[in-house]
Design a protein around this motif. Structure first.
Motif, PDB file in Angstrom:
ATOM      1  N   LYS A   1      -8.340  -1.986   1.892  1.00 11.95           N
ATOM      2  CA  LYS A   1      -7.448  -3.127   2.039  1.00 11.95           C
ATOM      3  C   LYS A   1      -8.254  -4.295   2.590  1.00 11.95           C
ATOM      4  O   LYS A   1      -9.168  -4.109   3.395  1.00 11.95           O
ATOM      5  CB  LYS A   1      -6.288  -2.809   2.981  1.00 11.95           C
ATOM      6  CG  LYS A   1      -5.303  -1.801   2.400  1.00 11.95           C
ATOM      7  CD  LYS A   1      -4.002  -1.745   3.181  1.00 11.95           C
ATOM      8  CE  LYS A   1      -4.153  -0.915   4.417  1.00 11.95           C
ATOM      9  NZ  LYS A   1      -2.880  -0.707   5.126  1.00 11.95           N
TER      10      LYS A   1
ATOM     11  N   ALA B   1      -7.447   0.066  -5.275  1.00 13.57           N
ATOM     12  CA  ALA B   1      -6.859   1.398  -5.402  1.00 13.57           C
ATOM     13  C   ALA B   1      -7.374   2.068  -6.669  1.00 13.57           C
ATOM     14  O   ALA B   1      -7.983   1.432  -7.523  1.00 13.57           O
ATOM     15  CB  ALA B   1      -5.331   1.298  -5.434  1.00 13.57           C
TER      16      ALA B   1
ATOM     17  N   ILE C   1      -5.815  -5.359  -2.016  1.00  5.73           N
ATOM     18  CA  ILE C   1      -5.827  -3.892  -2.069  1.00  5.73           C
ATOM     19  C   ILE C   1      -6.684  -3.450  -3.247  1.00  5.73           C
ATOM     20  O   ILE C   1      -6.536  -3.957  -4.356  1.00  5.73           O
ATOM     21  CB  ILE C   1      -4.406  -3.309  -2.233  1.00  5.73           C
ATOM     22  CG1 ILE C   1      -3.526  -3.687  -1.035  1.00  5.73           C
ATOM     23  CG2 ILE C   1      -4.453  -1.787  -2.411  1.00  5.73           C
ATOM     24  CD1 ILE C   1      -2.060  -3.299  -1.196  1.00  5.73           C
TER      25      ILE C   1
ATOM     26  N   ILE D   1      -5.265   4.557  -2.262  1.00 13.16           N
ATOM     27  CA  ILE D   1      -5.761   3.322  -1.670  1.00 13.16           C
ATOM     28  C   ILE D   1      -7.205   3.556  -1.245  1.00 13.16           C
ATOM     29  O   ILE D   1      -7.506   4.469  -0.483  1.00 13.16           O
ATOM     30  CB  ILE D   1      -4.908   2.886  -0.461  1.00 13.16           C
ATOM     31  CG1 ILE D   1      -3.434   2.750  -0.853  1.00 13.16           C
ATOM     32  CG2 ILE D   1      -5.457   1.592   0.146  1.00 13.16           C
ATOM     33  CD1 ILE D   1      -3.144   1.782  -1.962  1.00 13.16           C
TER      34      ILE D   1
ATOM     35  N   ALA E   1       0.839  -1.202   0.000  1.00 19.16           N
ATOM     36  CA  ALA E   1       0.000   0.000   0.000  1.00 19.16           C
ATOM     37  C   ALA E   1       0.872   1.250   0.000  1.00 19.16           C
ATOM     38  O   ALA E   1       0.622   2.197  -0.759  1.00 19.16           O
ATOM     39  CB  ALA E   1      -0.950  -0.011   1.193  1.00 19.16           C
TER      40      ALA E   1
END
Length: 116
Positions: free
Chosen positions: A28, A41, A39, A25, A15
């Motif tokens: 998570k 993003a 993750i 981000i 991250a």
């Protein structure tokens, strides 16, 4: 429990790595029954769904080889659920599936964009 802690540490390193490369981000460890995305993003217009892999003694190629088709399907299914549950049209959204590998004590990071 050691494996979970190691995995969480690897995900945190990834991250930070992505943020240094100007990704935002979003989430998570996004989980649903039957799937997880390590993750989620944003990279410009792209929704990026990242699979994080940590291996102590393997090459980056070996890490990629260990991602099985069924795992790719689970990640894609989980990503689809995320998009739909957030009212994002999966047919018009720019989507990318990346793999980030961390190998060895040096924690060298390799980023495979659009890996699957």
């Amino acid at each position: 429990m050691q494996e979970v802690a190691t995995g969480r540490k690897a995900e945190s390193l990834c991250a930070e790595f992505l943020e240094k490369h100007n990704l935002t981000i979003i989430c998570k460890n996004y989980r649903i029954d039957g799937g997880e995305v390590d993750i989620i993003a944003r990279d410009g217009i792209y929704w990026v769904f990242c699979e994080v892999k940590y291996r102590q003694h393997e090459s980056f190629a070996a890490v990629l080889e260990q991602i099985q088709p069924q795992q790719c399907r689970r990640v894609r299914q989980t990503a689809r659920y995320y998009l739909l549950s957030n009212n994002i049209d999966e047919h018009t959204a720019a989507i990318r599936f990346d793999v980030i590998a961390i190998v060895g004590e040096s924690k060298k990071i390799e980023w495979f964009k659009d890996a699957f």
